[in-house]
Design a protein around this motif. Structure first.
Motif, mmCIF file in Angstrom:
data_model
loop_
_atom_site.group_PDB
_atom_site.id
_atom_site.type_symbol
_atom_site.label_atom_id
_atom_site.label_comp_id
_atom_site.label_asym_id
_atom_site.label_seq_id
_atom_site.Cartn_x
_atom_site.Cartn_y
_atom_site.Cartn_z
ATOM 1 N N MET B 1 0.799 -1.376 0.044
ATOM 2 C CA MET B 1 0.113 -0.104 -0.055
ATOM 3 C C MET B 1 0.849 1.331 -0.036
ATOM 4 N N LYS B 2 0.533 2.194 -0.997
ATOM 5 C CA LYS B 2 1.765 3.462 -1.045
ATOM 6 C C LYS B 2 0.889 4.440 -0.364
ATOM 7 N N ILE B 3 1.670 5.359 0.534
ATOM 8 C CA ILE B 3 1.029 6.496 0.978
ATOM 9 C C ILE B 3 2.211 7.436 0.756
ATOM 10 N N LEU B 4 1.429 8.636 0.364
ATOM 11 C CA LEU B 4 2.327 10.088 -0.087
ATOM 12 C C LEU B 4 2.207 10.913 1.011
ATOM 13 N N ALA B 32 6.218 7.578 0.154
ATOM 14 C CA ALA B 32 6.679 8.588 -1.118
ATOM 15 C C ALA B 32 6.613 9.852 -0.299
ATOM 16 N N PHE B 33 7.497 10.576 -0.505
ATOM 17 C CA PHE B 33 7.544 12.033 -0.297
ATOM 18 C C PHE B 33 7.883 13.040 -1.321
ATOM 19 N N ALA B 34 6.969 14.119 -1.184
ATOM 20 C CA ALA B 34 6.940 15.071 -2.037
ATOM 21 C C ALA B 34 7.199 16.216 -1.109
ATOM 22 N N PRO B 50 -2.758 5.932 -10.466
ATOM 23 C CA PRO B 50 -1.751 6.262 -9.360
ATOM 24 C C PRO B 50 -1.861 4.966 -8.279
ATOM 25 N N LYS B 51 -0.690 4.651 -7.928
ATOM 26 C CA LYS B 51 -0.960 3.336 -6.899
ATOM 27 C C LYS B 51 -1.015 4.096 -5.634
ATOM 28 N N PHE B 52 -1.023 5.277 -5.458
ATOM 29 C CA PHE B 52 -1.316 5.657 -3.982
ATOM 30 C C PHE B 52 -2.773 5.710 -3.650
ATOM 31 N N VAL B 53 -2.836 5.351 -2.200
ATOM 32 C CA VAL B 53 -4.020 5.265 -1.992
ATOM 33 C C VAL B 53 -4.743 6.208 -0.846
ATOM 34 N N TYR B 54 -3.429 6.985 -0.318
ATOM 35 C CA TYR B 54 -3.420 8.128 0.729
ATOM 36 C C TYR B 54 -2.631 9.072 0.610
ATOM 37 N N VAL B 55 -2.903 10.316 0.605
ATOM 38 C CA VAL B 55 -2.160 11.398 0.803
ATOM 39 C C VAL B 55 -2.198 12.349 1.846
ATOM 40 N N PHE B 56 -1.024 12.436 2.777
ATOM 41 C CA PHE B 56 -1.054 13.123 4.110
ATOM 42 C C PHE B 56 -0.345 14.471 3.621
ATOM 43 N N SER B 57 -1.060 15.625 3.551
ATOM 44 C CA SER B 57 -0.510 16.733 3.027
ATOM 45 C C SER B 57 -0.503 17.965 3.981
ATOM 46 N N ASP B 58 0.755 18.568 4.443
ATOM 47 C CA ASP B 58 0.990 19.756 4.953
ATOM 48 C C ASP B 58 -0.001 20.893 4.389
ATOM 49 N N ARG B 76 -8.995 15.571 -9.540
ATOM 50 C CA ARG B 76 -8.259 14.489 -10.616
ATOM 51 C C ARG B 76 -8.635 13.216 -10.003
ATOM 52 N N PHE B 77 -8.306 12.771 -8.767
ATOM 53 C CA PHE B 77 -8.515 11.460 -8.316
ATOM 54 C C PHE B 77 -9.040 11.328 -7.180
#
Ligand SMILES: [Mg+2]
Lengths: 454, 126
Positions: B1-4, B32-34, B50-58, B76-77
């Motif tokens: 499971m991919k998390i960004l 993954a980190f951006a 995209p394979k990401f299921v979850y994004v945590f953002s500042d 978009r997603f």
């Protein structure tokens, strides 16, 4: 002889009449009266030619002499001197005539003509003197009128002067009271200005602290997170260590790890200290989010003073404190942001504990720490007081007490924001906070809250 | 499971990699980190889907803010979950994030236990 007595009578009559303008003593009036009576009697006797004529004639001379003597020798009558000597020649001629006639009627017949002539001169003299006297009297009268007028003017001037003085005194006191008022207004203005400057400073400081707090918060979070993480790893390492055979190197490594662990604990401790300051600062500067709801203030005070007490007892350095609540049970519900206002109670009670702890540690065996919390309904306002019998606040720092980051607490205790936040919260409730204190005796925080903030 | 994870602070990567060390090691999680909103969008766009299921953002980032990124991702997603992580835990940010479709809102300092529970719920739900 009637002439002599007429002279006496008219002199006395004149004197009596002129006493109207100038007050003569009672004694003189009596003389005038008796003199006039005597003159009248002598005139009557003279007309009736009653014997002994010689005696009466003599008495007439005595009387006129006495009157003239009186006029010349009485201080009150000195101004009539001219009048007094007016009839003198006539009297003299008459007296001579009388003497000569009495002593030798033969000689009298010889000198009668001369005596008559002398009588004429005496008469002229008398008229002259009389006119003189009239003139003098007029002058005296004018002088009197002038003096009177001057006196009147003087009196008037004095009256005006005293009136002016009164007016001046009135104006002076008016000006003085105005000055006092102005001084008052000036003082008030200065105080307000100082307050404004203070508030301005606080406002800009508030914005600044909010900015600083946010900027510091992120790196601080890293410090705290990484130190926590490292502590976790150390824990894992210490779980793995027994699996490695003992050796002097392992001994050394374990030693060092122990040091690192304690260092991390210190980093964590100071990091959370900084974090609590930052959080206080943010709370300080954030706009009130909670809502104002009718709140049972007494219940809130009971709950949070209790919370403060138990919090204090659970923390390092607990102290024994007597908490007395004297709450006005008839207090109506007050519109409060209870989340914010509970912090006010917590802060003030905690503050009291800290102050009294200081006094307790000063080794005073008789000292018993006591906090009293009071509420009172003042009509349109509500009074809340938190009083401790701690060391008190010195005058010179009392007004600094509410400034952010001002703290009297030593070392690592306190953020210096507690009272400043408390003050801000009270202000946001449109209330006031006042500090009364006596060094060594007590400190009392008085909060006045309006009952309804529409 | 991919998390960004998206944050302008680079140390976030070290912190999260270390925090989720075990989960990464066991292969349960892939992180993954951006370091900016744009970088995150580029990363998401590079794979289709995209394979990401979850994004945590500042939220507070130079350039594109976390809230703008949230709207972009949601449009978009829509399948990707997004939660915000911010030092500004105020009502305004919270309301904006929630109305834009954020799943959760975490305040800094991050409560990792809560974060782990959130991720675990996602794993078990799959
Ligand atoms: Mg940021």
């Amino acid at each position: 002889m009637i002439l002599i007595n007429l002279i006496s009578l008219s002199l006395l009559y004149y004197l009596k009449k002129s006493s109207g303008a100038q007050e003569f003593p009672e004694r003189l009036h009596r003389y005038f009266k008796y003199g006039m009576i005597a003159a009248g009697v002598l005139i009557a006797l003279g007309i009736s030619n009653a014997p002994p004529e010689i005696l009466f004639e003599l008495l007439s001379f005595v009387l006129v002499g006495a009157v003239i003597y009186l006029m010349l020798n009485t201080p009150e009558l000195v101004y009539l001197k001219t009048l007094a000597i007016t009839p003198l020649p006539i009297v003299g001629v008459k007296l001579l005539e009388y003497l000569v006639r009495t002593i030798s009627p033969a000689i009298f017949e010889i000198v009668e003509n001369y005596l008559d002539a002398a009588g004429v001169f005496a008469f002229i003299w008398a008229v002259t003197m009389w006119l003189n006297h009239r003139k003098q009297m007029k002058e005296i009268e004018i002088e009197r009128i002038i003096t009177k007028e001057q006196e009147r003017q003087l009196r008037q001037t004095e009256e005006q002067k005293s009136q002016l003085e009164l007016l001046v005194a009135e104006r002076t006191s008016e000006i003085l009271s105005q000055k006092e008022e102005l001084q008052h207004a000036l003082d008030h203005l200065r105080a307000t200005q100082e307050q404004l400057i203070q508030q301005e400073k606080l406002a800009s400081l508030g914005q600044l602290t909010a900015g600083i707090a946010h900027e510091i918060k992120n790196p601080l979070n890293f410090v705290n997170n990484f130190s926590e993480l490292s502590a976790d790893f150390l824990h894992e390492i210490s779980e793995e260590m027994p699996k490695i055979p003992d050796s002097p190197e392992k001994e050394n490594i374990l030693d060092l790890l122990e040091n690192i662990k304690s260092n991390l604990a210190k980093i964590r401790h100071h990091g959370s200290r900084a974090d609590s300051i930052v959080r206080s600062m943010l709370m300080h500067s954030r706009g009130g989010t909670g809502t104002m709801d009718p709140t049972d203030l007494n219940a809130l005070i009971r709950e949070y003073s209790n919370l403060a007490f138990h919090g204090m007892r659970a923390n390092p350095n607990p102290i024994n404190v007597d908490i007395q609540l004297s709450l006005d049970e008839n207090l109506p519900k007050i519109k409060l942001n209870s989340e914010d206002f509970s912090r006010v109670i917590l802060n003030l009670v905690k503050n009291a504990f800290d102050a009294m702890r200081e006094k307790l540690s000063a080794k005073n065996p008789e000292y018993k720490a006591k906090v009293e919390i009071r509420t009172r309904d003042l009509g349109d306002k509500v009074l809340i007081e938190v009083e401790d019998n701690g060391p008190g606040v010195p005058d010179q720092i009392r007004d600094k007490l509410l400034m952010p980051f001002f703290t009297t607490k030593k070392g690592t205790e306190g953020t210096g924001l507690g009272l400043s936040i408390t003050h801000d919260i009270i202000k946001s409730h449109e209330g006031t906070l006042e500090i009364k204190s006596e060094e060594g005796k007590f400190t009392c925080f008085s909060i006045l809250l309006p009952k309804s903030t529409e | 499971m991919k998390i960004l994870f998206v944050d302008d602070e680079r140390d976030v990567e070290d912190l999260f990699r270390q925090k989720f060390r075990k989960e990464i090691k066991s292969g349960h999680l892939e992180l993954a980190f951006a370091f900016s909103g744009q970088e995150a969008l580029d990363l998401l766009n590079s794979e289709d889907p995209p394979k990401f299921v979850y994004v945590f953002s500042d939220i507070n980032m130079p350039g594109m803010s976390g809230l703008e990124l949230l709207e972009e991702i949601k449009s978009r997603f829509p399948a990707i979950q997004v939660s915000m992580i911010s030092a500004y835990g105020d009502q305004e940010n919270y309301d904006k994030a929630m109305s834009s479709g954020a799943k959760g809102f975490f305040t800094k300092p991050v409560d990792f236990e809560k974060l782990k529970l959130e991720i675990a719920a996602l794993t078990s739900g799959k």
